[in-house]
Enzyme design. Structure first.
Site, PDB file in Angstrom:
ATOM      1  N   ILE A  59      12.617 -40.283 -16.478  1.00  9.74           N
ATOM      2  CA  ILE A  59      11.814 -39.200 -17.022  1.00  9.74           C
ATOM      3  C   ILE A  59      10.444 -39.700 -17.494  1.00  9.74           C
ATOM      4  O   ILE A  59      10.323 -40.734 -18.140  1.00  9.74           O
ATOM      5  CB  ILE A  59      12.584 -38.499 -18.173  1.00  9.74           C
ATOM      6  N   HIS A  78      23.906 -30.978 -14.161  1.00 11.46           N
ATOM      7  CA  HIS A  78      23.050 -30.840 -12.981  1.00 11.46           C
ATOM      8  C   HIS A  78      23.482 -29.660 -12.123  1.00 11.46           C
ATOM      9  O   HIS A  78      22.650 -28.892 -11.636  1.00 11.46           O
ATOM     10  CB  HIS A  78      23.060 -32.132 -12.166  1.00 11.46           C
ATOM     11  N   GLY A 118      24.399 -35.339 -10.037  1.00 12.87           N
ATOM     12  CA  GLY A 118      23.172 -36.085 -10.302  1.00 12.87           C
ATOM     13  C   GLY A 118      23.190 -37.528  -9.823  1.00 12.87           C
ATOM     14  O   GLY A 118      22.143 -38.090  -9.497  1.00 12.87           O
ATOM     15  N   HIS A 171      -0.171 -35.663  -2.420  1.00 11.57           N
ATOM     16  CA  HIS A 171      -0.266 -35.602  -0.960  1.00 11.57           C
ATOM     17  C   HIS A 171       0.272 -36.860  -0.287  1.00 11.57           C
ATOM     18  O   HIS A 171       0.214 -37.963  -0.817  1.00 11.57           O
ATOM     19  CB  HIS A 171      -1.735 -35.395  -0.537  1.00 11.57           C
ATOM     20  N   ASP A 219      34.931 -28.237  -8.981  1.00  9.89           N
ATOM     21  CA  ASP A 219      34.778 -29.325  -9.950  1.00  9.89           C
ATOM     22  C   ASP A 219      36.135 -30.004 -10.153  1.00  9.89           C
ATOM     23  O   ASP A 219      37.174 -29.339 -10.158  1.00  9.89           O
ATOM     24  CB  ASP A 219      34.252 -28.798 -11.288  1.00  9.89           C
TER      25      ASP A 219
END
Length: 205
Positions: free
Chosen positions: A165, A13, A68, A135, A34
């Site tokens: 997903i 990510h 993520g 919207h 990291d």
């Protein structure tokens, strides 16, 4: 806004976040932090140290949390906010953002995403590749909208929820906080209880 950007997280990510930052062309340099000491470079970008080192960079760097996991991202960003960090919004140049859209700090909107008018995106949200948000949506803080997710008009997604997903949410639907919606699932009515939901239409598991 600072002249340099520091991204916490140099894995999958975080690399996509860095790619967006480079394409935005707003910072003179981009670097990572990291906790994996074996990673010295990621995408050819230097890893300066561990996430715990972040405070010494606050004066000169914008800081972005490229992690993520919703809960971890929220925890780190809240600490950064308390320390007065400058936290940007990252938007890929191919994103389409409508009029009167509000986007909270620490949110990232990835390549090919569409966010239509009068929608509110909360802090620390991930609006992932090729997703569409129509919207008058409200996406609360630290939500992850995965690649290829499609939300119709007037959808509300509660804090910390994750839409897998390719999932689809019909119009005028509310999803409460702390939900996980599985890949390819279809939500056609309100989800009022936190939990994991899968199927067409979704059911709680």
């Amino acid at each position: 806004m600072k002249k340099k950007l520091l991204i916490i997280g140099a894995s999958g990510h975080g690399k996509v976040v860095a790619d967006i930052a480079l394409k935005m062309n707003k910072w003179q340099s981009v670097a990572f932090l990291d906790d994996n000491e074996n990673i010295k470079l990621s995408m050819g970008i230097e890893v300066l140290g561990k996430s715990s080192d972040v405070l010494k960079y606050l004066e000169y760097f914008d800081i972005f949390v490229g992690i993520g996991n919703n809960a971890i991202r929220e925890r780190i960003q809240k600490k950064l906010e308390a320390e007065g960090a400058s936290i940007p919004v990252l938007i890929h140049p191919t994103t389409v953002v409508g009029e009167q859209v509000e986007i909270g700090v620490g949110a990232v909107i990835m390549a090919g995403a569409i966010v239509n008018c009068c929608t509110k995106i909360g802090k620390g949200c991930i609006i992932n590749t090729g997703s569409t948000i129509d919207h008058d949506n409200t996406i609360e803080d630290y939500v992850h909208i995965s690649p290829g997710v499609h939300l119709a008009g007037t959808v509300n997604v509660g804090q910390g929820s994750w839409l897998g997903i390719g999932s689809v949410v019909s119009n005028n639907v509310n999803i409460t906080s702390g939900c996980k919606v599985g890949a390819g699932a279809v939500v056609v009515r309100d989800i009022t209880e936190a939990g994991t939901y899968v199927g067409v239409p979704v059911r709680r598991v």
